[in-house]
Design an enzyme around this catalytic site. Structure first.
Site, PDB file in Angstrom:
ATOM      1  N   SER A  50      22.624  17.050  49.574  1.00 57.73           N
ATOM      2  CA  SER A  50      21.529  16.786  50.512  1.00 57.73           C
ATOM      3  C   SER A  50      21.924  17.150  51.931  1.00 57.73           C
ATOM      4  CB  SER A  50      21.119  15.312  50.442  1.00 57.73           C
ATOM      5  OG  SER A  50      20.716  14.968  49.138  1.00 57.73           O
ATOM      6  N   TYR A 139      24.436  11.760  40.395  1.00 56.70           N
ATOM      7  CA  TYR A 139      24.239  11.283  41.768  1.00 56.70           C
ATOM      8  C   TYR A 139      22.977  10.437  41.841  1.00 56.70           C
ATOM      9  CZ  TYR A 139      23.720  11.595  46.906  1.00 56.70           C
ATOM     10  OH  TYR A 139      23.586  11.318  48.248  1.00 56.70           O
ATOM     11  N   LYS A 169      28.147   9.055  41.549  1.00 58.51           N
ATOM     12  CA  LYS A 169      28.019   8.804  42.987  1.00 58.51           C
ATOM     13  C   LYS A 169      26.825   7.897  43.198  1.00 58.51           C
ATOM     14  CE  LYS A 169      27.635  11.258  47.443  1.00 58.51           C
ATOM     15  NZ  LYS A 169      26.703  10.356  48.101  1.00 58.51           N
TER      16      LYS A 169
END
Length: 314
Positions: A50, A139, A169
């Site tokens: 991101s 994630y 994550k």
């Protein structure tokens, strides 16, 4: 595979992709930034996440960014490539490219915008994680995709049972949910979460957890020695470094991972420019920080954390 198949731990920047004022990818700045990370002793790096603004890059640019990173790092620390996409086919194709350039692993969020169900998420991650033999990191990024997988520990268990998944994550924004992730799957996969504060140190020293993947790496001067102290078992020294890191982090980012001054990536790149780091500028739809008031708030955060002198000298 499981957590023992990788050595992923410690402090990793989620690297911002440098763009020039004309919007073009700045490969020279990118290579310089990765060298900067090596000089700071980071323990790994995530590219095209991101913070790397994957969403504003073309497919060709994403491949170029990833290939340049793997070549520039040259094995000095793990390079994990973000392959998040709207469809499993596209994410799997990006994963195959990452494998072809010699990346150490791949990572993906759930598909943005779609708000998939648990069964749909399992199907997505099954296809993408099986696309290559690379170690895979799931994630959880509810701020960006409107799905908080940590809320469903049954799903988290099923995802971590997938053959190539070695890490999770967890950027849930809900610290107790992150702790539940550590407790439930930390014995099987590496868990990256929010540990760079005194509560986090207590978890690292007891329950488990492996590291932080942090947007941009501004905190590297404090986070790298904090984790080195954790690895050495010196929690008192680690606490001194995490206190300094927390001063910086809390001045810029909320517990929900929102920026306190501007969009997180925009304020990050403004801070990097003040520190003379090659972060470049953001691409639309993001806007650079330009107001004198906001820039002064960014400068004050850096001064308060000890990264910049009151006179503006690093």
């Amino acid at each position: 595979m499981d957590r023992t198949d990788v050595n992923w731990r410690g402090y990793w920047p989620a690297a911002p992709t440098p763009f020039g004022t004309d919007g073009a990818f700045d490969e020279e700045a990118w290579t310089s930034l990765l060298g900067n990370y090596a000089d700071q002793g980071v323990h790994g790096v995530l590219v095209n996440g991101s913070t790397g603004e994957w969403f504003s890059q073309s497919r060709q640019e994403r491949e170029r960014v990833a290939a340049t990173a793997v070549a520039a790092v040259a094995g000095r620390f793990p390079v994990v490539v973000g392959v998040s996409a709207y469809t499993p086919g596209e994410a799997a194709s990006l994963a195959r490219h990452a494998a072809g350039i010699g990346a150490d692993g791949v990572l993906a969020t759930p598909p943005p915008y779609v708000h998939p169900t648990a069964d749909e998420l399992l199907a997505f991650y099954t296809e993408v994680s099986r696309a290559t033999d690379l170690p895979f990191m799931v994630y959880n990024w509810p701020r960006g995709v409107a799905v908080d997988m940590a809320a469903d520990q049954g799903l988290v268990h099923r995802l971590c049972d997938l053959e190539n998944v070695v890490a999770f994550k967890d950027s849930t924004g809900d610290w107790t949910r992150m702790l539940a992730t550590v407790e439930s799957v930390g014995d099987r996969v590496r868990v990256f979460g929010s540990f760079l504060h005194r509560r986090g140190l207590a978890i690292l020293g007891g329950l488990g957890g492996d590291g932080n993947i942090d947007g941009g790496g501004l905190g590297a001067p404090y986070a790298v020695p904090a984790y080195e102290a954790v690895f050495d078992g010196d929690m008192a020294r680690a606490a001194e470094w995490t206190d300094r890191y927390a001063t910086l982090s809390s001045a810029l980012i909320t517990p929900e991972y929102n920026g306190r001054i501007a969009s997180p990536i925009s304020q990050l790149k403004a801070a990097m420019a003040m520190l003379g780091q090659p972060g470049g500028t953001v691409r639309p739809p993001l806007l650079p920080v330009t107001s004198a008031e906001d820039l002064e708030r960014v400068r004050e955060a850096l001064v308060g954390a000890g990264l910049l002198s009151p006179g503006g000298v690093r």
